[in-house]
Write a protein that holds these residues in place. Structure first.
Motif, PDB file in Angstrom:
ATOM      1  N   PRO A 224       8.425  -5.683   3.822  1.00  0.00           N
ATOM      2  CA  PRO A 224       8.348  -4.917   2.576  1.00  0.00           C
ATOM      3  C   PRO A 224       9.632  -4.164   2.230  1.00  0.00           C
ATOM      4  CG  PRO A 224       6.365  -4.602   3.886  1.00  0.00           C
ATOM      5  CD  PRO A 224       7.341  -5.320   4.755  1.00  0.00           C
TER       6      PRO A 224
ATOM      7  N   LYS B 122       4.720  -3.416  -6.023  1.00  0.00           N
ATOM      8  CA  LYS B 122       4.498  -4.852  -6.011  1.00  0.00           C
ATOM      9  C   LYS B 122       5.787  -5.594  -5.688  1.00  0.00           C
ATOM     10  CE  LYS B 122       4.750  -5.393 -11.078  1.00  0.00           C
ATOM     11  NZ  LYS B 122       4.006  -5.899 -12.247  1.00  0.00           N
TER      12      LYS B 122
ATOM     13  N   TRP C 179      -6.955  -3.352   4.195  1.00  0.00           N
ATOM     14  CA  TRP C 179      -6.604  -1.937   4.370  1.00  0.00           C
ATOM     15  C   TRP C 179      -5.628  -1.854   5.541  1.00  0.00           C
ATOM     16  CZ3 TRP C 179      -7.054   2.271   1.521  1.00  0.00           C
ATOM     17  CH2 TRP C 179      -6.837   3.520   2.114  1.00  0.00           C
TER      18      TRP C 179
ATOM     19  N   ASP D 190      -1.801   2.991  -2.887  1.00  0.00           N
ATOM     20  CA  ASP D 190      -2.175   4.160  -2.094  1.00  0.00           C
ATOM     21  C   ASP D 190      -3.197   4.955  -2.901  1.00  0.00           C
ATOM     22  OD1 ASP D 190      -2.425   6.616  -0.839  1.00  0.00           O
ATOM     23  OD2 ASP D 190      -0.328   6.701  -0.241  1.00  0.00           O
TER      24      ASP D 190
ATOM     25  N   ARG E  21       0.687  -3.206  -3.176  1.00  0.00           N
ATOM     26  CA  ARG E  21       0.281  -2.146  -2.253  1.00  0.00           C
ATOM     27  C   ARG E  21      -0.124  -0.946  -3.083  1.00  0.00           C
ATOM     28  NH1 ARG E  21       1.915   2.679  -0.158  1.00  0.00           N
ATOM     29  NH2 ARG E  21       1.482   3.098   2.061  1.00  0.00           N
TER      30      ARG E  21
ATOM     31  N   TRP F 227      -3.663  -3.298   0.419  1.00  0.00           N
ATOM     32  CA  TRP F 227      -2.784  -4.405   0.073  1.00  0.00           C
ATOM     33  C   TRP F 227      -3.641  -5.538  -0.501  1.00  0.00           C
ATOM     34  CZ3 TRP F 227       2.626  -4.712   1.141  1.00  0.00           C
ATOM     35  CH2 TRP F 227       3.149  -3.609   1.825  1.00  0.00           C
TER      36      TRP F 227
ATOM     37  N   ALA G 243      -3.299   2.251   3.198  1.00  0.00           N
ATOM     38  CA  ALA G 243      -3.134   1.760   1.834  1.00  0.00           C
ATOM     39  C   ALA G 243      -3.852   0.426   1.669  1.00  0.00           C
ATOM     40  CB  ALA G 243      -1.655   1.607   1.475  1.00  0.00           C
TER      41      ALA G 243
END
Length: 286
Positions: free
Chosen positions: A77, A46, A19, A38, A36, A25, A23
Motif C-alpha cells: 500500500p 483507493k 477487516w 476507516d 481501504r 478493505w 479498517a
C-alpha cells in the motif's frame, strides 16, 4: 433485520471485504480498484490495480496478498506496487481469480472463474508459502468462498451458478475429501455469492440478485436473514472494534438503467450488527 447504508462508492462489482488492522478493505473487481475505509475517521483511500482484482487479504509478512486476473500477488500500500507471486491457468485467458479465504495454517484457498460466466473452467487452488497448488475440487463456472471453519476442518465451496454449497472435510495437510452437499437453493433466494465463517462455524453468504445476506448453522439451518435495499449482495466481512459488525459489499453489475434508478445505493457498502463475532484473525503465510 435490515442492513444500514455505510459508504457510497457505486462499485460495478464490489467484492472481497476484509477487516484488516482496524479498517475495512474491499475491491471493485471490474474497475480494478482496491479500497481501504476507516469507519472511525471516515477516511477512504483507493489504489488502481493493473487488472481485475478479486480480493485482498492480510499477510504475516510484508504488505498484503491480493489477486489479479492472472494470479496472486503481494500488494504494498505505501508504494502502490503489485509484486506477482504466481500465474494461475495461463492457458485460459478468459478466466480470472475470484474469491478466497485463509485457513488456520495461513494457507489461502482461492478460486478462479470464467470471466464470461459460462464455461465450467473455475477451479479451487491453494497458496501455501508462495507456492500455488491445484486441489481435487470439481470445476464450476463461478467459484465463491471458499469459507473455512474456525477449527480448520471444514471448507465450504460455493457453486454460484449451480446455486449450491459443497462442504469438504480437509486434512491438516490441506487435502479435501470427496465432499457432500451442504446447501441447495431453488433460485428464489438469488444466487449464492461470497461466503465466510464466524466464530461458531456459522456460514454467512451474500446473495446476488437476492437482496439479502443469510447465515446458516454448521448443520445447514437458516439462522439469520438480513435484507438490503439493493439486489446484488456479494459478500460480508465481520470486524469492527468487537468483531460484531458486519460489512457488506454490493454490485451494480447486471442491473438495467431502470433498476439502477430504483436502486441508487447499488454498489455501496452496508453494515449491520451480528450476535456471533468474527473468527480470530488469520494471516496468510505467503
Amino acid at each position: 433485520m435490515q442492513a444500514g447504508h455505510l459508504l457510497s462508492v457505486g462499485a460495478t462489482l464490489g467484492e472481497g471485504p476484509a477487516w484488516i488492522d482496524g479498517a475495512l478493505w474491499f475491491v471493485d473487481i471490474k474497475q480494478d480498484t482496491i479500497f481501504r475505509f476507516d469507519p472511525a475517521t471516515k477516511d477512504l483511500r483507493k489504489w488502481q490495480a493493473p487488472d481485475h482484482v478479486g480480493w485482498i487479504l492480510p499477510s504475516a509478512n510484508t504488505g498484503l496478498i491480493a489477486s489479479l486476473k492472472t494470479g496472486p500477488c503481494r500488494f504494498l500500500p505505501d508504494t502502490g506496487a503489485f509484486e506477482p507471486i504466481a500465474q494461475v491457468q495461463p492457458d485460459l485467458p478468459d478466466n480470472r481469480l475470484n474469491d478466497a479465504g485463509i485457513d488456520g495454517q495461513g494457507r489461502i484457498w482461492f478460486g478462479t472463474m470464467d470471466n464470461l460466466e459460462q464455461s465450467e473452467t473455475g477451479r479451487i487452488f491453494l497458496l501455501d508459502k508462495g507456492t500455488v497448488m491445484p486441489t481435487n475440487l470439481a470445476p464450476v463456472a463461478i467459484t465463491n468462498g471458499p469459507a473455512i471453519s474456525p477449527d480448520g476442518t471444514r471448507l465450504y465451496h460455493v457453486d454460484t451458478l449451480g446455486r449450491k454449497v459443497i462442504r469438504y472435510m480437509i486434512s491438516a495437510e490441506g487435502t479435501p475429501d470427496a465432499g457432500d452437499l451442504f446447501l441447495q437453493f431453488s433460485g428464489d433466494e438469488g444466487h449464492p455469492d461470497g461466503a465466510i465463517c464466524d466464530a461458531e462455524g456459522g456460514v454467512w453468504i451474500g446473495f446476488f440478485g437476492g437482496s439479502a445476506a443469510r447465515r446458516f448453522s454448521p448443520e445447514g439451518a437458516l439462522t439469520h436473514e438480513v435484507n438490503f435495499p439493493v439486489s446484488n449482495v456479494t459478500k460480508i466481512a465481520l470486524g469492527g472494534t468487537d468483531g460484531h459488525t458486519a460489512f457488506a459489499t454490493t454490485a451494480r453489475q447486471g442491473l438495467s438503467d431502470e433498476e439502477c434508478a430504483r436502486q441508487p445505493l447499488a454498489g455501496d457498502i452496508f453494515t449491520f450488527r451480528v450476535e456471533v463475532p468474527a473468527s480470530p484473525e488469520r494471516r496468510a503465510n505467503t
